[in-house]
Design an enzyme around this catalytic site. Structure first.
Site, PDB file in Angstrom:
ATOM      1  N   CYS A  25      88.152  32.104 -14.617  1.00 51.26           N
ATOM      2  CA  CYS A  25      89.298  32.974 -14.879  1.00 51.26           C
ATOM      3  C   CYS A  25      89.565  32.899 -16.369  1.00 51.26           C
ATOM      4  CB  CYS A  25      90.525  32.502 -14.099  1.00 51.26           C
ATOM      5  SG  CYS A  25      91.843  33.743 -14.075  1.00 51.26           S
ATOM      6  N   SER A  50      99.247  24.035  -5.857  1.00 56.04           N
ATOM      7  CA  SER A  50     100.121  23.078  -6.541  1.00 56.04           C
ATOM      8  C   SER A  50     101.529  23.040  -5.960  1.00 56.04           C
ATOM      9  CB  SER A  50     100.171  23.420  -8.029  1.00 56.04           C
ATOM     10  OG  SER A  50     100.592  24.757  -8.223  1.00 56.04           O
ATOM     11  N   CYS A  69      92.803  33.129 -17.630  1.00 50.72           N
ATOM     12  CA  CYS A  69      94.228  32.926 -17.948  1.00 50.72           C
ATOM     13  C   CYS A  69      94.503  31.675 -18.769  1.00 50.72           C
ATOM     14  CB  CYS A  69      95.083  32.952 -16.682  1.00 50.72           C
ATOM     15  SG  CYS A  69      94.728  31.641 -15.523  1.00 50.72           S
ATOM     16  N   CYS A  84      95.040  37.065 -16.611  1.00 52.69           N
ATOM     17  CA  CYS A  84      93.751  36.629 -16.062  1.00 52.69           C
ATOM     18  C   CYS A  84      92.564  37.408 -16.614  1.00 52.69           C
ATOM     19  CB  CYS A  84      93.772  36.753 -14.548  1.00 52.69           C
ATOM     20  SG  CYS A  84      95.010  35.681 -13.813  1.00 52.69           S
ATOM     21  N   GLU A 117      89.585  42.538   2.021  1.00 49.83           N
ATOM     22  CA  GLU A 117      89.175  41.931   0.741  1.00 49.83           C
ATOM     23  C   GLU A 117      87.979  40.997   0.946  1.00 49.83           C
ATOM     24  OE1 GLU A 117      90.034  42.162  -2.367  1.00 49.83           O
ATOM     25  OE2 GLU A 117      92.027  43.066  -2.441  1.00 49.83           O
ATOM     26  N   LYS A 177      94.216  31.675  -0.382  1.00 51.04           N
ATOM     27  CA  LYS A 177      95.041  30.857  -1.266  1.00 51.04           C
ATOM     28  C   LYS A 177      96.402  31.512  -1.435  1.00 51.04           C
ATOM     29  CE  LYS A 177      95.178  29.650  -6.081  1.00 51.04           C
ATOM     30  NZ  LYS A 177      94.537  29.769  -7.362  1.00 51.04           N
ATOM     31  N   LYS A 198      93.775  36.060  -2.529  1.00 50.20           N
ATOM     32  CA  LYS A 198      94.644  35.251  -3.386  1.00 50.20           C
ATOM     33  C   LYS A 198      95.956  36.001  -3.531  1.00 50.20           C
ATOM     34  CE  LYS A 198      95.065  33.170  -7.888  1.00 50.20           C
ATOM     35  NZ  LYS A 198      94.384  32.877  -9.150  1.00 50.20           N
ATOM     36  N   ARG A 235     100.540  26.212 -13.245  1.00 49.06           N
ATOM     37  CA  ARG A 235     100.581  26.920 -14.531  1.00 49.06           C
ATOM     38  C   ARG A 235     101.028  25.970 -15.634  1.00 49.06           C
ATOM     39  NH1 ARG A 235     102.524  32.829 -12.269  1.00 49.06           N
ATOM     40  NH2 ARG A 235     100.625  33.165 -11.062  1.00 49.06           N
ATOM     41  N   TYR A 256      94.906  18.708  -3.806  1.00 48.51           N
ATOM     42  CA  TYR A 256      95.169  17.645  -4.781  1.00 48.51           C
ATOM     43  C   TYR A 256      95.336  16.295  -4.087  1.00 48.51           C
ATOM     44  CZ  TYR A 256      95.911  21.764  -7.626  1.00 48.51           C
ATOM     45  OH  TYR A 256      95.727  22.957  -8.262  1.00 48.51           O
ATOM     46  N   ARG A 297     101.501  38.834 -11.966  1.00 53.94           N
ATOM     47  CA  ARG A 297     100.158  39.156 -11.497  1.00 53.94           C
ATOM     48  C   ARG A 297     100.164  40.030 -10.239  1.00 53.94           C
ATOM     49  NH1 ARG A 297      98.246  35.187 -14.978  1.00 53.94           N
ATOM     50  NH2 ARG A 297      98.553  33.025 -14.448  1.00 53.94           N
TER      51      ARG A 297
HETATM   52  C1  PBG Z   1      94.059  31.213 -11.991  1.00 52.65           C
HETATM   53  C2  PBG Z   1      94.416  30.185 -10.985  1.00 52.65           C
HETATM   54  C3  PBG Z   1      95.697  29.842 -10.551  1.00 52.65           C
HETATM   55  C4  PBG Z   1      95.524  28.813  -9.618  1.00 52.65           C
HETATM   56  C5  PBG Z   1      94.156  28.558  -9.518  1.00 52.65           C
HETATM   57  N1  PBG Z   1      93.484  29.437 -10.354  1.00 52.65           N
HETATM   58  C6  PBG Z   1      97.019  30.295 -10.998  1.00 52.65           C
HETATM   59  C7  PBG Z   1      97.403  31.699 -10.940  1.00 52.65           C
HETATM   60  O1  PBG Z   1      96.781  32.584 -10.358  1.00 52.65           O
HETATM   61  O2  PBG Z   1      98.445  31.958 -11.532  1.00 52.65           O
HETATM   62  C8  PBG Z   1      96.618  28.120  -8.878  1.00 52.65           C
HETATM   63  C9  PBG Z   1      96.260  26.812  -8.270  1.00 52.65           C
HETATM   64  C10 PBG Z   1      97.427  26.018  -7.832  1.00 52.65           C
HETATM   65  O3  PBG Z   1      98.588  26.457  -7.852  1.00 52.65           O
HETATM   66  O4  PBG Z   1      97.174  24.869  -7.433  1.00 52.65           O
HETATM   67  N2  PBG Z   1      93.039  30.772 -12.830  1.00 52.65           N
END
Ligand code: PBG
Length: 332
Positions: A124, A279, A126, A134, A237, A252, A199, A209, A318, A221
């Site tokens: 990605c 996260s 970002c 992104c 998708e 996700k 996603k 983030r 995690y 996004r």
């Molecule tokens: C984007 C990306 C994100 C996460 C993984 N890859 C953040 C987003 O889309 O804003 C989130 C992972 C998480 O929250 O643990 N590269």
């Protein structure tokens, strides 16, 4: 037959002992089904603890091999690498440098652990763009054509360094097809693609983030990530990504989207499916555990088992190392 005999037909007899319970258990949870995300900082000064994700660190490049060895010793199936680059610019050009933070981390991990755990890289822009979006932005939001080309270049740089799997996480249409072509042209046919097919534009990415320094400077996004209200669209998708050449697909976040995991599993029984316990899910569990409101082992294992039960083959979490230690000590 006397009808009263039927009322005696209980199912709980097979729950009486651990041995009976394991004989009738439908879902397994094993360290080899877990994937641990690792954040790697290009500059040593960016390494260290992440305030919003207690217990998760940004590693120094010099330490990433050792970290991977510890993960390997626990029998964990994969690691997912995220880079925290030394610089950002409007295009995100740090993402596709052959000597960028992710290719360097891949090489170190490979040297430290060989081919277990599998090395997966997040693809990605970002973390690499100064605006935090992104992809490459144009007058009408994300420039799809440019962004997809940059994703493909980034994937090639990761694959050249030795990644087993590249995982495009930007949810930009056409990414998988372009990436597959670019990999094949670079004679990297062996590298697999794990598509972040479903996603969602989720509020649960907030702590990540902070970790990856990727909060958008403006906007959000929602124009490219999925609407949390939609499930059928996720199946579409996933199908689209499979047609474009994805070897595996992902949902996700995981815990709030178990219906989506199940829908994709039922629609595509043959496709390897990952789910990402993100996260915010980690933060919720962790904070309740830290306050003593939830039992760590019980709550975390149940959350992971539920994601598996919904139909995911692999779970990105995690909690992978902690869970792997408990699983080694006894059944879940
Ligand atoms: C984007 C990306 C994100 C996460 C993984 N890859 C953040 C987003 O889309 O804003 C989130 C992972 C998480 O929250 O643990 N590269």
């Amino acid at each position: 037959m006397n009808p009263s005999q039927h009322t005696d037909a209980g199912t709980s007899r097979l729950r009486r002992t651990p041995a009976l319970r394991s004989l009738v258990r439908e879902t397994t949870l094993h360290p080899s089904q877990l994937i641990e995300p690792i954040f790697v900082a290009h500059r040593d000064e960016d390494a260290g603890d992440i305030p919003s994700m207690p217990g998760v660190r940004r590693e120094r490049l010099a330490d990433v091999g050792e970290r991977a060895r510890a993960i390997a010793d626990l029998g964990i199936g994969g690691i997912l690498l995220f880079g925290v680059p030394d610089r950002k610019d409007a295009e995100g050009s740090g993402a596709w440098q052959d000597d960028g933070v992710v290719p360097q981390a891949v090489a170190r991990v490979r040297e430290a652990v060989g081919d277990r755990p599998a090395i997966i890289t997040d693809v990605c822009l970002c973390q690499y763009t100064d605006h935090g979006h992104c992809g490459v932005t144009g007058p009408h939001g994300l420039d799809i054509h440019e962004s997809v080309a940059r994703y493909a270049e980034t994937a090639v740089s990761h694959a050249r360094a030795g990644a087993d799997v590249v995982a495009p996480s930007g949810m930009i249409d056409g990414t998988v097809a372009h990436m597959r072509d670019a990999l094949n042209q670079a004679r990297l046919e062996r590298t697999a693609i794990l598509a972040y097919s479903a996603k969602y534009a989720s509020a649960f990415y907030g702590p990540f983030r902070d970790a990856a320094c990727s909060t958008p400077a403006f906007g959000d996004r929602r124009a490219h990530q999925m609407d949390p209200a939609n499930a059928r669209e996720a199946v579409r998708e996933a199908l689209q990504d499979i047609r474009e050449g994805a070897d595996a697909v992902m949902v996700k976040p995981a815990g709030m989207y178990l219906d989506v995991v199940r829908a994709i599993r039922d629609a595509q029984p043959g496709v390897p499916l990952a789910a990402y316990q993100v996260s915010g899910e980690y933060a919720m569990l962790h904070s309740a555990i830290r306050h003593g409101w939830l039992d760590e082992r019980g709550a975390v294992t149940e959350s992971l088992l539920s994601i598996r039960r919904a139909g995911a083959d692999m779970v990105i979490t995690y909690f992978a190392s902690r869970a792997a230690r408990w699983l080694a000590g006894g059944s879940a």
